[in-house]
Structures are given as structure tokens and as C-alpha cells.
Scaffold this active site. Structure first.
Site, short mmCIF file in Angstrom:
data_model
loop_
_atom_site.label_atom_id
_atom_site.label_comp_id
_atom_site.label_asym_id
_atom_site.label_seq_id
_atom_site.Cartn_x
_atom_site.Cartn_y
_atom_site.Cartn_z
CG HIS A 51 -2.43 -1.36 1.11
ND1 HIS A 51 -1.46 -2.52 1.77
CD2 HIS A 51 -2.38 -1.02 1.31
CE1 HIS A 51 -2.15 -3.30 1.70
NE2 HIS A 51 -3.65 -2.75 1.08
CG LEU A 142 -8.96 -0.88 8.90
CD1 LEU A 142 -9.04 0.33 7.84
CD2 LEU A 142 -7.77 0.20 8.48
CG ASN A 208 -6.58 9.91 2.47
OD1 ASN A 208 -8.18 9.29 2.15
ND2 ASN A 208 -6.11 9.22 2.67
NE ARG A 378 -23.08 -15.06 39.09
CZ ARG A 378 -23.69 -14.13 39.27
NH1 ARG A 378 -23.99 -13.11 38.69
NH2 ARG A 378 -25.30 -14.64 39.98
CG HIS A 482 -24.15 -14.62 32.93
ND1 HIS A 482 -23.37 -13.93 33.89
CD2 HIS A 482 -25.25 -14.41 33.61
CE1 HIS A 482 -24.50 -13.72 34.91
NE2 HIS A 482 -24.95 -14.20 34.94
CG HIS A 494 -28.40 -12.71 27.37
ND1 HIS A 494 -29.21 -12.00 26.99
CD2 HIS A 494 -27.91 -11.64 28.16
CE1 HIS A 494 -29.42 -11.01 26.60
NE2 HIS A 494 -28.63 -10.47 27.54
C1 LIG Z 1 -11.97 -4.84 9.69
C2 LIG Z 1 -10.88 -3.92 8.85
N1 LIG Z 1 -12.10 -4.63 7.20
C3 LIG Z 1 -11.69 -4.05 6.22
C4 LIG Z 1 -10.36 -4.06 5.64
C5 LIG Z 1 -9.79 -4.07 4.55
N2 LIG Z 1 -8.91 -2.61 4.00
C6 LIG Z 1 -7.98 -1.86 4.20
S1 LIG Z 1 -8.03 -0.43 4.23
C7 LIG Z 1 -9.63 -0.53 3.77
C8 LIG Z 1 -10.03 1.38 3.54
C9 LIG Z 1 -9.16 2.10 3.16
O1 LIG Z 1 -9.44 3.37 3.27
P1 LIG Z 1 -8.86 4.25 4.19
O2 LIG Z 1 -8.17 3.70 5.58
O3 LIG Z 1 -9.27 5.88 3.83
O4 LIG Z 1 -7.29 3.58 3.98
P2 LIG Z 1 -6.71 4.29 2.42
O5 LIG Z 1 -6.94 4.44 1.62
O6 LIG Z 1 -6.50 6.32 3.03
O7 LIG Z 1 -5.03 4.25 2.81
C10 LIG Z 1 -9.86 -1.55 3.78
C11 LIG Z 1 -11.02 -1.28 3.85
C12 LIG Z 1 -9.27 -4.18 7.03
N3 LIG Z 1 -7.74 -3.59 6.84
N4 LIG Z 1 -9.82 -4.32 8.24
#
Ligand SMILES: Cc1ncc(C[n+]2csc(CCOP(=O)(O)OP(=O)(O)O)c2C)c(N)n1
Length: 686
Positions: A51, A142, A208, A378, A482, A494
Site C-alpha cells: 500500500h 482497522l 485523505n 463467578r 454466564h 444470552h
Molecule cells: C476491519 C477491516 N476491514 C477491512 C479491511 C480492509 N481494508 C484495508 S484498508 C481499507 C480502507 C482503506 O481506506 P482508508 O482507511 O481511508 O485508507 P487509505 O485508502 O487512506 O490508505 C480496507 C477496507 C481492514 N484492513 N480491516
């Protein structure tokens, strides 16, 4: 000073001029930032994957942060009082690797950069904290990094309250992307940080406006500044390509009495002639022509993986700034009273006072042996914590708004709040995911052992963080109560059914399910002693008889499974069970005895630990009785490792129901009678 370059998501940005040795500070900055850009695009190109967009877009932010603001010492990546940097958007890993290389982290050589994404390198696709010195946490999913950072800032504030600012006084910086902020966990994290007024937490948002599918406007229209402000943060927006503006905003943020968001308007893929400002630069190599064009636009004339000597020297000088701070810190540490110093060093090293732990567990076992208790596990856990929390000062507990149900706050445990960071119990709010991820950050920070509470069924709400704790080999302890249909009337929403199996499926995570007071104390001991793995303690709501009698000096749960009741004579049947079902198996053994069938009972408080034993040990515990029956109020998955495909399983294969628990056990056939019947059927005696 050159005016800041205007950043636009739509057009390729105007470029700073190539500079010479007598460059202006701005031109010097640009060359330093371009070093990150060049390394990122070249490494991604060589790896044929990765990336480049984020590192190129956020290079100015990282350069200001690493060369002007952050306190770190490349010669000791684990210096306890370093500032933490969390690249929450882990896909931009080359930004971090380039910064570590340029700043002079000795193991992050140019060879490692060239080996980006190759097996065994320090430069995996996404940053992995257990592999790479200088990487504070493993990111990629993320939102996790941001929530980890909240935990790091909690640990910092807590340890500062405990040991003083002369030892603990650092910031936690996060670089977060649009994706980080769209993930739900970010809301939990920022709400908690704002509530706790974590003033030393600073989030730089790589604003961005681009994600994988294209412009952010396809999917999101949140005003992030307002969102953070609403959660109690200071929030501001700057041009993310203007180093002075970034530095000014950081200066202000560093002294705020609340956490700070700095939204930095950037251009993804900054410098790439046709792909800058577009999702095309997000996640694939730019290609030879685009890289050539970027080099021209950036005024970067060096070949791939070469950094001009003057640029490298500037970076290394910036990287060396922290050494003096580090030395001064060491001197302050040296002048502390010996005991305080030893405590601090022990805490940060993660070493336990094992004698205190062992003594606390033994005295618990003695108490339980003297006055056996028919209580829920618990409650047994709360009794264990009453002994463990005073004995082990690094334990920091909490619950996701189920304190009274999880029993994770023993009497006298004070609350950690913005008014009292020295407290040891955190009301995480109804934020299981944020809680688990913050706990990962606390453990990574060091100096504390976080434990928490929620219902076992909500392990689903924090599973991504549990998985990362396991991947990062972090000691976090989750009390999950639980733990079955035994919770009764709250019903199938639950009642965990598949959760034990699902958690056991996570490598490195240990799932404990103790059957009584004594096993609960032993499982707590094992969880605390597991310095390099997370643990889940699955505990009951309903009362259980105390099955263990007397005091074993040894921790019998350590083997994962052991014979808790022997057979009278040669066993024809072995009954295996965990937690609340061990008592059912013991009762079934009596019924079988009445039918003239000798059965033994094996308690399995930790299937993961048992499976990790040698084949010989396993054979010894499993024994050679021809019939094997396993009993657990969950799904069968996992138990075949003990009973084999031919073994009988008494448990759940559907969701539960809402009713008093005794009725549910009868309805779903998890009773001594059904267990005995299953064994007799296998013996052909039904
Ligand atoms: C929980 C999760 N869902 C999906 C992804 C796959 N993924 C990697 S980067 C991204 C989004 C990219 O957008 P952004 O966060 O704005 O990064 P940029 O394009 O600015 O590098 C996704 C969906 C991930 N890494 N983690």
C-alpha cells in the site's frame, strides 16, 4: 519558508522543489518526507504488493512526528518512558518501516526494507509488534490500533499516578485513516478516551477522503471533528502537507487536558503523477512509469532504496535526540529508593512476584478446603480476586457494565477515573470491543495486567481484539461469566452454545472453565502466570458443589485435564466434563455404579492446555476405558480430540431457551441420567 502545498484530493498536488545541501528548513523537511515516500513506493514495487498511498500521503505527518516531536531512543526500542506511536492504519506499514529505518532503529536495515512482505523479514505486510522492534502493536484490522492506543494512554496515566511523572511521562500518538474511523470500535475507543480525559493521547487523522472503493463520499459523511468533540476531545484541522501547521497543532495537543484529534488533510499517494488523490494508489504497486513520474515530481533523483547521505544524516540526528532524554530518565530511575525502583522495573518487565501469587492461591485453596462452598464460579472468582488484587499490584480490572454480574470488582478495589488514575478498576461502559482492544494496549504498554468482565456470549463482540491479543502473545485476562444455558431465564440470546468451541479455535488463547472454587483459584493462577498469552475464564452464574476436597499443593488444572474421581475397580467408562458439567458427570458416575458399571471422571478445565500435553500424558489421562463420554453444555466441536469420533457427547446442538436453568438442563438432556444412559448405550446395556 515555502508556503504549504495546497492539498487536494482531486488533483495531483504541487510539489516542493528539489533541494540542495543548503536547503531551507521546509525544503529539508520535504526531502526527509520524500525519503519515506521513495522507500514506500520502491518497497511496494519490489514486493509486487502493498500500500503505497498512505505512506506517500502521510509522510509529512510522520516526518514531523518522528523528527521533531516524539521522544524515543532507537538503541532501546523498549525504553519504558518512550512515546508510543501506533499506526492504526496498518496497511500503510511501509510508513512505519521507513520511519524506523531512517530514524536509526538498528535492526530495521535497508535490507529489511528490501525484504518487505517476505517470509521471516521484520517488514511483514502489516506491522507485527512481536516481530519488529519499534512496532508498538499489531495493526491491520482497522480501528484496533486506535483502541489499543487508548489502553496505552490509560496505562500511562495509571502508572504515572502510581510511580510519579519523573518515571512515567510520555504521549501516545496514533495515525488513523478513514477506515479506522468508520469502524464501530473507534466510537467505543474515542468515547472511553474522552470520558477518561486522556490528555496525552493524540490522534492524527489521515484525512485523505479516499478508501478502497473510491471517494469516501460513497459511504460516509460524518463530521469527524464534531464527533470527536462530542466525545470530549479537542479537535482541529490542518493541512497535512504543511509541516509547520502539523507541528503547531501537535504542540497544542501535547499540553491539552483532554485527548486531541488533529485531522490532517492529505492527498493519498502524494507525488504520484496520475494516481495521487485516487484509490488507485491505495493498495497496489504504482508501476514503473508512475514511480518514475513521482520521482520527477518529488525531485528525488536517488535510485531505489538509496537515501542521500545528507537526508539520512538529518534523520539519524533526529533519531538521536531521544538518547539524552533516555539518559536523564535512567538517572532519575537510579536515584529512586531501591524498593520503588525494583518494583517499577519488575512491573515493566512483566515478571511476577511468583511467591506472592503462589501464597495467595494456596491460602485460597486452604480456605476452600476447610469450608467447602457451594457457590457459582463467578463468586469463587470474586473470592479469588479478593486475595489476588492486593497481592498483585499490576492487576487492573474492569467490566463492560456488568460489574455486579461478572464479580470482577472485589471489595475495596478503587475506581480508575479521570479524577483518580491510580484506581485499579475500570468501568468500561457497554463497550466490549473497545474494552478488549484497550486491554491489549494496556498489556502492550507494560506495567499492568489487565483483566475484565462481560458475559461469555458477548465474546463475539470483542473477538477481533481477542484474536489480536493471541497473535501478539499478550497477557490479558477476560472473565466471561454466564457461560451456558445455566444462566437460565435470560434465554438463548444470552446463552453461549458455540462460544467455548469458537474461542478454543483461536490459537494461543487459553479457555478455562473451572468446575468449583478450587479449580477457579487454580485457573486464575494459570492465567496470571501466562506471560505470553491471553486467557478467558468461563464462569457460571449458577451455584456448583465443591468437588475438590483437601489441599493439593500442585496446580492440578495446569495439565488441562486430570482424574477428579477415580473408578471403583477397572473403569469401563470415562466421563470427561468441564465447568458446571463436572458435577453432572460425578452424579452420572454414581448412577453407573448402581448399574454395576465402573466409571471414572476426568475434569477438563482447559482443553487447550490438555491438547498441548505430550501424547503420553494425554494417553495417561484419557485412559483405556472402552467407553468415553464428554459432557459440556456447549457444542461438541473440539471434544473429539479426547473422545474420538466414536465417543458419546452430551451437550448442546441447538440454541437454548428461556426458563429456569434446572428445567433447561432437563429439556436439553444434560443430566446425570442422560449421561449414564449414553454410557450404557455405548456398552450395549441400555
Ligand atoms: C476491519 C477491516 N476491514 C477491512 C479491511 C480492509 N481494508 C484495508 S484498508 C481499507 C480502507 C482503506 O481506506 P482508508 O482507511 O481511508 O485508507 P487509505 O485508502 O487512506 O490508505 C480496507 C477496507 C481492514 N484492513 N480491516
Amino acid at each position: 519558508m515555502t508556503p504549504p502545498a495546497a492539498a487536494s484530493a482531486a488533483a495531483a498536488p504541487s510539489m516542493p522543489a528539489a533541494s540542495s545541501a543548503s536547503a531551507s528548513p521546509r525544503a529539508q523537511h520535504d526531502r526527509m518526507a520524500n525519503a519515506i515516500r521513495a522507500l514506500a513506493m520502491d518497497a511496494v514495487e519490489q514486493a509486487k504488493s502493498g500500500h503505497p498511498g498512505l505512506p506517500m500521503g502521510a509522510a509529512d505527518i510522520a516526518t514531523v512526528l518522528f523528527t521533531q516531536v516524539m521522544k524515543f531512543d532507537p538503541s532501546d526500542a523498549a525504553w519504558p518512558d518512550r512515546d508510543r506511536f501506533v499506526l492504526s492504519a496498518g496497511h500503510g506499514s511501509m510508513l512505519l518501516y521507513a520511519a524506523l529505518h531512517l530514524a536509526g532503529y538498528p535492526r530495521m536495515t535497508i535490507e529489511e526494507i528490501k525484504r518487505f512482505r517476505q517470509f521471516g523479514s521484520l517488514t511483514p505486510g502489516h506491522p507485527e509488534s512481536h516481530l519488529t522492534p519499534g512496532v508498538e502493536t499489531t495493526t491491520g484490522p482497522l480501528g484496533q490500533g486506535l483502541a489499543n492506543a487508548v489502553g496505552m494512554a490509560i496505562a500511562e496515566a495509571h502508572l504515572a499516578a502510581e510511580f510519579g511523572r519523573e518515571l512515567v511521562d510520555h504521549h501516545t500518538y496514533v495515525l488513523a485513516s478513514d477506515g479506522d474511523l468508520m469502524e464501530g470500535i473507534s466510537q467505543e475507543a474515542i468515547a472511553l478516551a474522552g470520558h477518561l480525559k486522556l490528555g496525552k493521547l493524540v490522534v492524527l487523522f489521515d484525512d485523505n477522503g479516499i478508501s478502497i472503493d473510491g471517494p469516501l463520499s460513497l459511504a460516509d459523511s460524518v463530521d469527524q471533528l464534531k464527533r470527536f468533540e462530542a466525545a470530549g476531545w479537542a479537535a482541529t484541522r490542518v493541512d497535512g502537507h504543511d509541516p509547520d501547521a502539523i507541528a503547531r497543532a501537535l504542540e497544542k495537543a501535547r499540553t491539552a487536558n483532554k485527548p486531541s484529534l488533529i485531522a490532517c488533510k492529505t492527498t493519498i499517494g502524494f507525488g504520484a503523477p496520475t494516481k495521487a488523490g485516487s484509490e488507485k494508489s491505495h493498495g497496489s504497486p504504482l508501476g514503473a512509469d508512475e514511480i518514475k513520474g513521482a520521482r520527477e515530481r518529488l525531485g528525488w533523483t536517488s535510485p531505489a532504496f538509496e537515501v542521500p547521505a545528507d537526508v539520512l544524516a538529518s534523520w539519524r540526528a533526529a533519531g538521536a535526540r531521544g538518547a539524552a532524554h533516555h539518559q536523564a530518565w535512567k538517572q532519575r530511575l537510579a536515584t529512586l529508593p531501591a524498593e520503588k525502583r525494583a518494583q517499577f522495573e519488575r512491573r515493566m518487565s512483566g515478571k511476577l512476584e511468583t511467591d506472592k501469587l503462589a501464597a495467595a492461591v494456596l491460602s485460597l485453596k486452604e480456605t476452600f478446603a476447610k469450608t467447602p462452598k457451594e457457590i457459582a464460579t463467578r463468586i469463587a472468582s470474586e473470592l479469588a480476586l479478593e486475595a489476588l488484587v492486593p497481592a498483585i499490584p499490576e492487576l487492573v480490572g474492569g467490566s463492560a457494565d456488568l460489574t455486579g454480574s461478572n464479580n470482577t470488582r472485589p471489595k475495596g478495589m478503587s475506581i480508575l477515573s479521570s479524577a483518580a488514575y491510580g484506581g485499579r478498576f475500570i468501568h468500561y461502559g457497554v463497550r466490549e470491543h473497545g474494552m478488549a482492544s484497550a486491554m491489549n494496549g494496556m498489556a502492550l504498554h507494560g506495567g499492568v495486567i489487565p483483566y475484565s468482565g462481560t458475559f461469555l456470549v458477548f465474546s463475539d463482540y470483542c473477538r477481533p481484539a481477542l484474536r489480536l491479543a493471541a497473535l501478539m502473545e499478550q497477557r490479558v485476562i477476560h472473565v466471561m461469566t454466564h457461560d451456558s444455558i445455566g444462566l437460565g431465564e435470560d434465554g438463548p440470546t444470552h446463552q453461549p452454545v458455540e462460544h467455548l468451541a469458537a474461542l478454543r479455535a483461536i490459537p494461543c488463547l487459553h479457555v478455562y472453565r473451572p468446575c468449583d472454587t478450587i479449580e477457579t483459584a487454580e485457573c486464575w493462577q494459570l492465567a496470571i502466570e501466562s506471560a505470553h498469552r491471553p486467557s478467558v475464564l468461563a464462569l457460571t452464574r449458577q451455584n456448583l458443589p465443591q468437588l475438590r476436597q483437601g489441599v493439593d499443593a500442585a496446580n492440578r488444572c495446569a495439565a488441562g485435564a486430570y482424574e477428579i474421581v477415580p473408578a471403583e475397580g477397572k473403569a469401563a467408562v470415562t466421563l470427561f466434563a468441564s465447568g458446571s458439567e463436572v458435577a453432572i458427570a460425578v452424579a452420572a458416575r454414581r448412577l453407573l455404579a448402581e448399574r454395576g458399571v465402573a466409571a471414572r471422571v476426568v475434569s477438563v478445565p482447559c482443553l487447550d492446555l490438555f491438547i498441548a500435553q505430550t501424547a503420553e500424558q494425554r494417553r495417561f489421562v484419557i485412559g483405556d476405558a472402552p467407553v468415553k463420554v464428554a459432557v459440556e453444555a456447549g457444542v461438541r466441536q473440539g471434544w473429539d480430540a479426547i473422545i474420538g469420533a466414536d465417543g458419546a457427547f452430551v451437550g448442546m446442538s441447538t440454541f437454548g431457551a428461556s426458563a429456569p436453568y434446572q428445567e433447561l438442563y432437563r429439556h436439553f438432556g444434560i443430566t446425570p441420567e442422560k449421561v449414564a444412559e449414553a454410557a450404557l448405550a455405548k456398552l450395549g446395556k441400555s
